[in-house]
Every structure is written in C-alpha cells, then in structure tokens.
Design a protein around this motif. Structure first.
Motif, short mmCIF file in Angstrom:
data_model
loop_
_atom_site.label_atom_id
_atom_site.label_comp_id
_atom_site.label_asym_id
_atom_site.label_seq_id
_atom_site.Cartn_x
_atom_site.Cartn_y
_atom_site.Cartn_z
N ASN A 153 42.89 29.06 31.71
CA ASN A 153 42.91 27.78 31.00
C ASN A 153 41.59 27.55 30.26
O ASN A 153 40.61 28.28 30.44
N LYS A 154 41.57 26.52 29.43
CA LYS A 154 40.42 26.26 28.55
C LYS A 154 39.18 25.86 29.33
O LYS A 154 38.06 26.32 29.03
N VAL A 206 34.93 37.10 33.38
CA VAL A 206 36.37 36.94 33.60
C VAL A 206 36.58 36.15 34.88
O VAL A 206 36.02 36.49 35.93
N VAL A 207 37.36 35.07 34.80
CA VAL A 207 37.72 34.31 35.99
C VAL A 207 39.11 34.75 36.42
O VAL A 207 40.12 34.40 35.78
N GLN A 208 39.17 35.53 37.45
CA GLN A 208 40.46 36.03 37.94
C GLN A 208 41.27 34.87 38.53
O GLN A 208 40.73 34.02 39.25
N PRO A 209 42.58 34.80 38.24
CA PRO A 209 43.40 33.68 38.69
C PRO A 209 43.38 33.45 40.20
O PRO A 209 43.52 32.32 40.66
N ASP A 210 43.22 34.52 40.98
CA ASP A 210 43.24 34.36 42.43
C ASP A 210 41.84 34.14 43.01
O ASP A 210 41.65 34.11 44.23
N ARG A 211 40.85 33.95 42.13
CA ARG A 211 39.48 33.72 42.60
C ARG A 211 38.86 32.49 41.92
O ARG A 211 37.63 32.39 41.81
N VAL A 212 39.71 31.58 41.46
CA VAL A 212 39.24 30.40 40.73
C VAL A 212 38.31 29.55 41.58
O VAL A 212 37.22 29.16 41.16
N LEU A 247 41.19 17.13 39.38
CA LEU A 247 41.94 18.29 38.91
C LEU A 247 41.01 19.43 38.49
O LEU A 247 41.24 20.60 38.85
N LEU A 248 39.96 19.10 37.74
CA LEU A 248 39.06 20.15 37.25
C LEU A 248 38.33 20.85 38.39
O LEU A 248 38.06 22.06 38.31
N ALA A 249 38.02 20.12 39.46
CA ALA A 249 37.35 20.74 40.60
C ALA A 249 38.24 21.79 41.26
O ALA A 249 37.76 22.64 42.00
N ARG A 250 39.53 21.72 40.97
CA ARG A 250 40.49 22.70 41.48
C ARG A 250 40.92 23.69 40.40
O ARG A 250 41.87 24.45 40.59
N ILE A 272 42.32 23.04 37.50
CA ILE A 272 43.59 22.69 36.88
C ILE A 272 43.34 22.08 35.50
O ILE A 272 42.65 21.06 35.38
N ASP A 273 43.89 22.69 34.46
CA ASP A 273 43.73 22.20 33.10
C ASP A 273 44.92 22.72 32.29
O ASP A 273 45.01 23.91 32.01
N ASP A 274 45.83 21.83 31.91
CA ASP A 274 47.07 22.25 31.25
C ASP A 274 47.02 22.15 29.72
O ASP A 274 48.03 22.37 29.06
N ARG A 275 45.87 21.80 29.16
CA ARG A 275 45.80 21.62 27.71
C ARG A 275 46.03 22.94 26.98
O ARG A 275 45.42 23.95 27.30
N PRO A 276 46.90 22.94 25.96
CA PRO A 276 47.14 24.17 25.20
C PRO A 276 46.05 24.38 24.15
O PRO A 276 45.32 23.44 23.78
N VAL A 277 45.92 25.60 23.67
CA VAL A 277 45.07 25.87 22.51
C VAL A 277 45.80 25.34 21.29
O VAL A 277 46.95 25.69 21.04
N GLU A 278 45.14 24.48 20.54
CA GLU A 278 45.75 23.84 19.36
C GLU A 278 45.20 24.51 18.11
O GLU A 278 44.07 24.25 17.70
#
Length: 395
Positions: A151-152, A169-175, A230-233, A235-241
C-alpha cells in the motif's frame, strides 16, 4: 514472491535531494560541495533543497538562508530553476510510464506507481523497481530511493529509510516487524502537536501506539486517532490515482527587504498573476476564486479571497482581482511575503460565454500569442512594461 498473491504492488519513488542533485549533475564543479537551492546566502529566502553534503551541517528544507550562512558559510547557494527541474521531472515520469500507466505524482520529485498489472510484462515488482532506479541513473545521471509495499503508506515509509539511492521492500508477512520499531513521528498525521500528546503518554514507537485501543485514540485525537489506529497496523486502502485533479495553482515570493509601498507591491502582484495565469492556461484550467496571501514582518499571515462570476485564466483578470484584494489589506506593517493562488478550478472549455465574449476572446487570443512567444523564445522575450522595473526586491 508468492506472498504477494492478490495484493497490490505499490512503489514510491523519491528522487534524492532532487533540485541540488540536478545542479550538481549539470555543473561537475559542484560535486562534493554543500549545495543549497533557494536563494542567495544570508538572504531573506528559505531552502528549497540541500545536497547531502549540506545536510551534514544540519541544513534542511524551509530553513532560512540566514541560518544556512550561520551553519555553513562556504555553502554554494543557487536560485531555484523550476523550468529546468520541471523538464527533468517530465523525463523521470516518461520512465515511469514505460512500466505502468498508474502513476500518481506527488510533486516534481516523487510519485506513487501501481505496478500490480505490470508484472506479467516486466517480471516481479522488485525487479521493476530496480529497472526504474537503473534507468534513472543511466539516462539522467540521478539517483532515486524506492519503497515497495502492498500500500501507499508503507511504500512511502520504505523509500525514506535508506536514502540516498535506497531500495526497501516491505514484505506483506513482515509489515508489523517493519513498523513496530519506528517512531510515531513517521506516521502520516503525527505532527509536532500530536507527537507531544503521544509522548506525554509515553507513546514513542509504533509498537507503543498499537497497544492503544481505537476508541481511546479516537477520544484522544478525534478522526486522526482512528486513522493512526489503522496506519499503526499497516492498513491503507487508498488507490494510486493516475489522474489527480489540480485543486489550486499558487505562486508566492519572499522579499529580500520588507515592503510597504503599494505601487511596488502591485508590480510584484502583476508578475505573480502572470505566472499563475500561464500555468492555468497550460493545464487548460480556469479559476473562479482568486486568493491573496500576505505575511507581515512579524510573520503574521493574512489572506483574502474573491469568487468571480465567471471563471478565468487571463492575467489581467487575476491581476485586477489581486490588486482589489490588496486594497482590503491594511499595511499596518511592511510585508515580507506576498502570494496569489487560483482555486475552484474548472476545465476552460466548459465556461459559458460572457456578455463581453468578443472582448474576452480578443484578450484570450492576445494572451495565447504571448504564451507562444515565451514558449519559443524564452520567458524574457516578451513582457509587460511594468515588469521592466528593477527586480531587486524578491527571491
């Protein structure tokens, strides 16, 4: 990269000390020297960019040039050259667009790229990131730092961690492993005031913040609290615009010495009005709202706005309104800064014809001719008589 299945692949590309690096690239005698872009040494301007050599002296963006002189008297100080930086930025964006149409510029020197749909053509996302870095280096002789994440928010954090010329690189399973050790100031929305509130509760890292319940954070910080939860976890759902809408067009200048002379201020306003008008025309936009901003020599800022009956991007209209707004401002003290901003923007093709459409069309035609001459022969090839006065008053 199986762990990336069904997840977005977002890059944040951030050029390293962009303005200063371009200047060092174009003048090899500046390599290795503390270069500061922003104005003359010990002037009233502020730093726009500092080379990494200059940053060793504690010099950073928005620092007054007078402080630069105090910290590093031998710094090489250069004026801002936005035309040059804009051209280089276009070249960088062309490289981005080679790999994905999903590019969201944040400024001249940074952008988000969604390469989720590009991997079938160019390979894994990390390889795309490295290709982009390599092309920027080889074709433009500049370095960029890149963050890759799902995510952004995470991608932007990652790009800042190993500057210059970094790649994280931030691996998804090591966020969480990536986030937890970071200071709370790293999170979007945590400014100085919020940081002080959190520090008073002994909350200094993301790990500390994550221990707080969402309800408590919301009670403590309002809507910002829910965002931080959310950000501390991660979580960020904003799309690239990729088609970001320009919301405003502004230009301001800081004077080398304070000014209280209205005639001189109006001359400066004319230059600013011409600048923002030309940019609006280049973007095929017109503005309904004109805003004047001033800052007194005690740093107090005041703004005044007026909304037009019909949107315009003509220099004369912008200038007329800016002067009217200036007359509403009391010159109780001399000014150190003045600026003009266009907002409430609209596509210039959708405006209704005014009662004076013939006169308006003549003005638009003349303005377009002037724009074309400047585009072909340079900014100083054609100008207004009033702007031929000495320009010693601003950075």
């Amino acid at each position: 990269m199986d762990r990336w299945t069904n997840l977005r692949k977002i890059l944040h590309v951030d050029m390293d000390a962009f303005y200063a690096s371009v200047e060092q690239r174009d003048d090899s005698s500046l390599i290795g020297k503390p270069v500061v872009v922003g104005g003359r040494l010990n002037s009233r301007g502020v730093v726009s960019a500092a080379s990494y050599e200059a940053r060793k002296f504690g010099i950073h963006s928005a620092m007054p040039m007078a402080e630069v002189y105090r910290r590093c008297p031998h710094a090489v100080c250069l004026p801002v050259n936005m035309l040059k930086y804009g051209e280089v930025s276009k070249q960088i964006r062309e490289i981005f667009l080679t790999y994905t149409p999903m590019v969201e510029p944040l400024s001249l020197d940074e952008a988000f790229l969604d390469v989720t749909g590009s991997t079938s053509l160019f390979g894994p996302a990390d390889e795309i990131a490295l290709m982009i870095k390599e092309r920027i280096q080889q074709e433009l002789n500049l370095t960029a730092s890149v963050g890759l994440a799902c995510n952004k928010f995470l991608a932007k954090l990652a790009s800042d961690l190993q500057k210059p010329d970094g790649f994280v690189v931030v691996q998804p399973d090591r966020v969480q492993e990536f986030l937890d050790p970071l200071s709370v100031e790293r999170i979007w929305g945590v400014g100085k005031k919020t940081a002080e509130q959190l520090h008073s509760l002994n909350i200094r890292t993301v790990r500390d913040l994550r221990k707080l319940e969402q309800g408590y954070l919301s009670q403590l910080l309002g809507t910002v609290g829910s965002q931080l939860y959310l950000l501390a976890r991660g979580i960020d759902d904003r799309p690239v615009e990729s088609d970001r809408i320009v919301k405003s067009i502004g230009r301001e200048t800081t004077f080398t010495s304070d000014i209280a002379d209205r005639d001189l201020l109006e001359t400066v306003l004319l230059k600013l009005s011409v600048d923002v008008g030309r940019r609006a025309r280049k973007e095929s936009l017109k503005a309904k709202t004109i805003t004047l901003k001033v800052r007194y020599n005690d740093f107090q800022a005041v703004s005044r706005s007026h909304t037009l009956a019909q949107a315009s991007n003509l220099d004369n209209v912008i200038y007329h309104e800016a002067c009217n707004l200036l007359r509403e401002v009391a010159l109780k003290q001399p000014l150190r800064l003045i600026g003009v901003t266009l907002s409430n923007l609209t596509d210039q093709e959708v405006n209704q014809l005014s009662l004076f459409s013939e006169l308006s069309q003549d003005s638009e035609h003349l303005t377009k001719v002037m724009d074309s001459v400047k585009e072909k022969y340079g900014e100083t090839s054609i100008t207004r008589a009033r702007l031929l006065k000495p320009k010693e008053h601003s950075e």
